[in-house]
Design an enzyme around this catalytic site. Sequence first.
Site, PDB file in Angstrom:
ATOM      1  NE  ARG A  96      -3.423   2.343   2.795  1.00 53.93           N
ATOM      2  CZ  ARG A  96      -4.270   2.508   3.812  1.00 53.93           C
ATOM      3  NH1 ARG A  96      -4.481   1.518   4.678  1.00 53.93           N
ATOM      4  NH2 ARG A  96      -4.917   3.644   3.981  1.00 53.93           N
ATOM      5  CG  ASN A 150     -10.870  -0.925  -0.283  1.00 56.09           C
ATOM      6  OD1 ASN A 150     -11.986  -0.876  -0.760  1.00 56.09           O
ATOM      7  ND2 ASN A 150     -10.530  -0.260   0.807  1.00 56.09           N
ATOM      8  CB  CYS A 172     -17.878   0.271   1.075  1.00 54.55           C
ATOM      9  SG  CYS A 172     -16.799   1.669   1.354  1.00 54.55           S
ATOM     10  CG  HIS A 202     -14.017   3.987  -1.956  1.00 58.67           C
ATOM     11  ND1 HIS A 202     -12.714   3.635  -1.676  1.00 58.67           N
ATOM     12  CD2 HIS A 202     -14.742   3.575  -0.878  1.00 58.67           C
ATOM     13  CE1 HIS A 202     -12.662   3.034  -0.488  1.00 58.67           C
ATOM     14  NE2 HIS A 202     -13.886   2.983   0.013  1.00 58.67           N
ATOM     15  CE1 TYR A 257     -11.072   6.416  -0.453  1.00 57.25           C
ATOM     16  CE2 TYR A 257     -13.108   6.322   0.810  1.00 57.25           C
ATOM     17  CZ  TYR A 257     -11.786   5.959   0.635  1.00 57.25           C
ATOM     18  OH  TYR A 257     -11.172   5.138   1.558  1.00 57.25           O
TER      19      TYR A 257
HETATM   20  C1  G6P Z   1     -12.323   3.832   4.607  1.00 58.35           C
HETATM   21  C2  G6P Z   1     -12.675   3.095   3.381  1.00 58.35           C
HETATM   22  C3  G6P Z   1     -12.101   1.724   3.387  1.00 58.35           C
HETATM   23  C4  G6P Z   1     -10.626   1.795   3.652  1.00 58.35           C
HETATM   24  C5  G6P Z   1     -10.360   2.531   4.934  1.00 58.35           C
HETATM   25  C6  G6P Z   1      -8.878   2.762   5.102  1.00 58.35           C
HETATM   26  O1  G6P Z   1     -13.016   3.304   5.653  1.00 58.35           O
HETATM   27  O2  G6P Z   1     -14.027   3.017   3.157  1.00 58.35           O
HETATM   28  O3  G6P Z   1     -12.347   1.165   2.151  1.00 58.35           O
HETATM   29  O4  G6P Z   1     -10.078   0.513   3.724  1.00 58.35           O
HETATM   30  O5  G6P Z   1     -10.971   3.763   4.924  1.00 58.35           O
HETATM   31  O6  G6P Z   1      -8.622   3.080   6.416  1.00 58.35           O
HETATM   32  P1  G6P Z   1      -7.140   3.130   6.947  1.00 58.35           P
HETATM   33  O7  G6P Z   1      -7.239   3.404   8.393  1.00 58.35           O
HETATM   34  O8  G6P Z   1      -6.521   1.778   6.617  1.00 58.35           O
HETATM   35  O9  G6P Z   1      -6.468   4.216   6.173  1.00 58.35           O
END
Ligand code: G6P
Length: 439
Positions: A96, A150, A172, A202, A257
């Site tokens: 990531r 995701n 989601c 998103h 988003y």
């Molecule tokens: C939001 C999105 C998710 C994503 C998450 C990331 O909740 O809807 O799809 O995985 O944020 O959160 P993080 O704490 O890993 O940045």
Amino acid sequence: MREGIKIVTIGGGSSYTPELIEGFIKRFDSLPVSDIWLVDIPEGEEKLNIVGGLAKRMVKKSGLPINVHLTLDRREALQDADFVTTQFRVGLLEARAKDERIPLKYGVIGQETNGPGGLFKGLRTIPVILDIVKDMEELCPNAWLINFTNPAGMVTEAVLRHSQWKKVVGLCNVPVGMKMGIAEQIGVEPERIHIDFAGLNHMIYGLNVYLDGEIYTEQYIETLTSGEQSGGTMRNIVDLKWEPDFIKALQAIPCPYHRYYYKTNEMFEEESKAAEEDGTRAEVVQKLEKGLFELYQDENLAIKPPQLEERGGAYYSDAACNLIDSIYNDRKDIQPVNTVNHGAIASIPDDSAIEINCVITKEGPKPIAIGDLPVATRGLVQQIKSFERIAAEAAVTGDYQTALLAMTINPLIPSDTVAKEILDEMLEAHKAYLPQFQK
Ligand code: G6P
């Protein structure tokens, strides 16, 4: 013969797992889960053991007859499952971080589900999800696949269009996060709010907001555009305020988003600054996770720690457990999920995944048709859908030109040449997780 429900969670070593365990414990009366199998891969074994230990303590404290099993053997776990939830991250947070950092060098937003990051997360994830589906066909052909991995929209698209598996729902926490945000902004209990959701994962819009069943869209847009904060955002997305006149003209509530598309320059600046200062979101989350796993190791801890709410996925277990509960109990309530369009949004292909309010039945989600999206939102949604379809095809075929096509048509990419440069660097950086491209 097992009497209760068997849940299998792939990516069970995730720091989010306590959310899910809490959700099942809370709903035991209507959703009698007897077995939860947490599955991970050898690289995730340490995390699986730590989070699994906490899950077992949580269940023990509840006094409920739920068995928590930990395993690295996915096939053993899948045998006769009723619901399979997927929440894994191919390449872990290191991958990531690359998705987020590499595009920035080329002046493009680095984000895990949008633009090049979203494309590469899809390329790494889709072959794995399709393998899981193959195992499910053999070992638990009646199970539901509930995917949170995701990019959830692209993953649902891939299962729908590149496998024979029909019992899939993508999930989601953005819609529930928007509802909570709106309730908080106007100072009412979330149960009093209803939102007509439609779009893609998103990329979902609230087309109308209701308070106590009465239409409240205009009043909410007034609140949204007059306050200091835009509200309804997530921990992982900086809360840059919308231009009030833009939202008034749009007459719809964008999701957090949408900032990547309607505020591209500002979001690029924010992401670049973050990368130089505190690190990209993946790097921040790596630190957060370290702290979380230290907490999870505490033998005296038997609840979901509040620190988990620092993550962007807040409320995701509510979304997941409500969905599973409604399928199991044939509740016919309304929930926003990712499912096959079947004509619910006219401008999106019938066989594609959309995120939309659905009536949740034991036969799965039935989308509530909206006719079509408002003209002002339609083009962007269609372009992202084309991107997702072509990205899924690239993930399945491992074809370089298809991947370049997906990258180039993404609205965050400024040119075909920049697309190629980013693609080449990211293919190299992620090659360990992209066997389909190593031909
Ligand atoms: C939001 C999105 C998710 C994503 C998450 C990331 O909740 O809807 O799809 O995985 O944020 O959160 P993080 O704490 O890993 O940045």
